[in-house]
Design an enzyme around this catalytic site. Structure first.
Site, mmCIF file in Angstrom:
data_model
loop_
_atom_site.group_PDB
_atom_site.id
_atom_site.type_symbol
_atom_site.label_atom_id
_atom_site.label_comp_id
_atom_site.label_asym_id
_atom_site.label_seq_id
_atom_site.Cartn_x
_atom_site.Cartn_y
_atom_site.Cartn_z
ATOM 1 N N ALA A 55 -10.980 7.160 127.033
ATOM 2 C CA ALA A 55 -11.255 8.150 128.163
ATOM 3 C C ALA A 55 -12.193 9.251 127.746
ATOM 4 O O ALA A 55 -12.856 9.675 128.710
ATOM 5 C CB ALA A 55 -9.841 8.687 128.738
ATOM 6 N N VAL B 228 -14.635 9.335 125.707
ATOM 7 C CA VAL B 228 -15.812 8.718 125.697
ATOM 8 C C VAL B 228 -16.206 8.510 127.215
ATOM 9 O O VAL B 228 -17.555 8.949 127.310
ATOM 10 C CB VAL B 228 -15.860 7.556 124.871
ATOM 11 C CG1 VAL B 228 -17.170 6.847 124.759
ATOM 12 C CG2 VAL B 228 -15.481 8.104 123.400
ATOM 13 N N GLY C 28 1.187 20.099 113.354
ATOM 14 C CA GLY C 28 -0.034 20.317 112.088
ATOM 15 C C GLY C 28 -1.211 20.266 112.529
ATOM 16 O O GLY C 28 -2.344 21.098 112.146
ATOM 17 N N ASP D 46 7.204 12.797 118.974
ATOM 18 C CA ASP D 46 8.427 13.698 118.900
ATOM 19 C C ASP D 46 8.600 14.579 119.982
ATOM 20 O O ASP D 46 9.624 15.072 120.410
ATOM 21 C CB ASP D 46 8.522 14.414 117.531
ATOM 22 C CG ASP D 46 8.511 13.770 116.390
ATOM 23 O OD1 ASP D 46 9.120 12.449 116.543
ATOM 24 O OD2 ASP D 46 8.233 14.354 115.405
ATOM 25 N N ARG E 251 31.121 -4.547 117.691
ATOM 26 C CA ARG E 251 30.625 -3.467 116.564
ATOM 27 C C ARG E 251 30.310 -2.440 117.183
ATOM 28 O O ARG E 251 29.895 -2.304 118.370
ATOM 29 C CB ARG E 251 29.574 -4.078 115.878
ATOM 30 C CG ARG E 251 30.098 -5.172 114.737
ATOM 31 C CD ARG E 251 28.728 -5.751 114.119
ATOM 32 N NE ARG E 251 29.151 -6.799 113.073
ATOM 33 C CZ ARG E 251 28.716 -7.958 112.942
ATOM 34 N NH1 ARG E 251 27.570 -8.205 113.598
ATOM 35 N NH2 ARG E 251 29.138 -8.642 112.114
ATOM 36 N N GLY F 214 12.657 11.777 114.360
ATOM 37 C CA GLY F 214 12.646 13.295 114.803
ATOM 38 C C GLY F 214 13.196 13.929 113.542
ATOM 39 O O GLY F 214 14.273 14.180 113.658
HETATM 40 P P1 ADP Z 1 0.858 16.239 112.875
HETATM 41 O O1 ADP Z 1 -0.489 16.834 113.383
HETATM 42 O O2 ADP Z 1 1.535 14.936 113.297
HETATM 43 O O3 ADP Z 1 2.013 17.288 113.187
HETATM 44 P P2 ADP Z 1 0.691 17.009 109.977
HETATM 45 O O4 ADP Z 1 1.585 18.042 110.204
HETATM 46 O O5 ADP Z 1 1.043 16.210 108.841
HETATM 47 O O6 ADP Z 1 0.994 16.206 111.519
HETATM 48 O O7 ADP Z 1 -0.657 17.535 110.095
HETATM 49 C C1 ADP Z 1 -1.740 16.869 110.159
HETATM 50 C C2 ADP Z 1 -2.938 17.520 109.179
HETATM 51 O O8 ADP Z 1 -3.171 18.647 109.865
HETATM 52 C C3 ADP Z 1 -2.752 17.980 107.760
HETATM 53 O O9 ADP Z 1 -2.551 17.038 106.821
HETATM 54 C C4 ADP Z 1 -3.509 19.024 107.682
HETATM 55 O O10 ADP Z 1 -4.904 18.362 107.461
HETATM 56 C C5 ADP Z 1 -3.502 19.602 109.085
HETATM 57 N N1 ADP Z 1 -2.785 20.900 108.964
HETATM 58 C C6 ADP Z 1 -1.484 20.737 109.231
HETATM 59 N N2 ADP Z 1 -1.033 22.118 109.072
HETATM 60 C C7 ADP Z 1 -1.819 23.011 108.836
HETATM 61 C C8 ADP Z 1 -2.034 24.226 108.421
HETATM 62 N N3 ADP Z 1 -1.019 25.061 108.525
HETATM 63 N N4 ADP Z 1 -3.246 24.835 108.068
HETATM 64 C C9 ADP Z 1 -4.377 23.880 108.231
HETATM 65 N N5 ADP Z 1 -4.314 22.759 108.491
HETATM 66 C C10 ADP Z 1 -3.208 21.955 108.655
#
Ligand code: ADP
Length: 360
Positions: free
Chosen positions: A22, A24, A113, A137, A172, A180
């Protein structure tokens, strides 16, 4: 702006490919070229970029491979956990690589993350970034939904329906563990949707002993002859502090005096895979439309949010999608996970009310 890039990062989620396709298409319609970054932030640091739209007859078209992947789970671009992106030097290298490739803006599809990394990239390097929530999640703040949640729920429900068939045939009880670690959203919604006896959530903050006591209580209540219950189903989130197999072993030892056999099934990564549902494809499309628009208007350090449960944000042309600053999103995500957000409180209240009905 003439060229943007997109990456998928962290845990993959069904619908990421639909989001890529989408993005793109929306960008192509506005004459913008899109590069795909392979394997999340690793590819950004190492400069692994490839065209997702190509010039043809004076215009741009999405590449066929992406069209084929649009309805499939996983992510065509690949994803990664990238330790180098935790360091400012890694983020500076990524921004430099993108600028060298003529990229003027970045879309990041990922979870908590990935969006933390996106926020740091935007604030430290000034590189324009817009985030799109993609995480099965549903643990991201400010948005009521993320790409992949609906597909994961449907997979859990199908698995529980199958487990219920065999549970009914053998009298059962099953404890089904779903993904999660910090958020019980999948367990909570799937327990209601499958008419399970109960959901065990990390947000309930039970000790291991309390969890074992509660499951014993549920099994005894469900197995009593006057209840005439054909199956007992308990859905447990991964983050509840006792592994499903140990939980079931301990409960079986305690309920030897009654005629019931308790089994554990850990759904694990099955829940991540599979083709995205109609809802996730639609969500991906509408997020991509708003996110590309925001990037082209010069907005940065924001995330697109679906029908937010919190006030604030700014409007987009899509009345269901608002933009929230990544700082706000990350702060609200932290509150969701530590239980201080009104959204978590409301979820727990709803679950408390539902538990009494579920056990009937
Ligand atoms: P999600 O995005 O599914 O929560 P992760 O927590 O594994 O997955 O984060 C994915 C990637 O994002 C990490 O491997 C890292 O490269 C980057 N990342 C996560 N947390 C941080 C942080 N506090 N600072 C900078 N980069 C981060």
């Amino acid at each position: 702006m003439e060229r943007i890039a997109v990456l998928t990062s962290g845990g993959d989620a069904p619908g990421m490919n639909a989001g890529l396709l989408a993005a793109v298409k929306v960008a192509t319609a506005r004459g913008i070229e899109v590069l795909g970054i392979e394997r999340g932030y690793d590819g950004a640091i190492d400069g692994h970029l490839r065209a997702l739209s190509r010039r043809a007859g004076g215009g741009l078209v999405p590449v066929g491979e992406l069209e084929r992947a649009g309805g499939r789970g996983g992510t065509l671009l690949g994803s990664s956990r990238c330790p180098r992106f935790f360091e400012p030097a890694g983020r500076a290298t990524a921004a430099g690589r993108l600028r060298d490739a003529g990229v003027e803006g970045l879309l990041v599809l990922g979870g908590n993350g990935s969006l933390t990394g996106a926020h740091l990239l935007a604030t430290e390097t000034g590189f324009p970034v817009v985030g799109i929530p993609a995480s099965i999640d549903n643990d991201l703040g400010c948005t009521s939904d993320a790409i992949g949640v609906d597909s994961a729920l449907n997979t859990i429900i199908e698995a529980c329906d199958r487990i219920s068939d065999t549970a009914r045939s053998h009298h059962r009880a099953f404890v089904v563990e779903v993904m999660g670690r910090d958020s019980g959203y999948l367990a909570m919604v799937s327990a209601v949707a499958t008419a399970a006896d109960a959901a065990l959530l990390p947000e309930q903050a039970m000790t291991e002993a309390e969890v074992v006591d509660e499951v014993e209580r549920l099994v005894r209540a469900g197995a009593s002859p006057e209840r005439d219950k054909p199956r007992i189903l308990i859905i447990k989130a991964e983050g509840v502090p006792v592994p499903a197999t140990r939980l079931v072993r301990e409960v079986n030892e305690r309920v030897r005096d009654i005629d019931v056999d308790v089994r554990a099934t850990v759904l694990g990564h099955i829940v991540r895979g599979g083709n995205p549902t109609a809802h996730d494809r639609l969500l991906a499309g509408r997020f991509a439309f708003a996110a590309v628009g925001a990037l082209l208007e010069g907005t940065t350090d924001v995330m697109v949010a679906w029908r937010p449960a919190v006030d604030g944000g700014t409007a987009t042309p899509d009345s269901s999608v608002r933009l929230f600053s990544l700082a706000e999103v990350l702060a609200e995500t932290a509150r969701l996970l530590d239980g201080t957000s009104p959204v978590t409180q409301a979820r727990l209240q709803r679950m408390k009310a539902a538990q009494g009905v579920l056990g009937l």
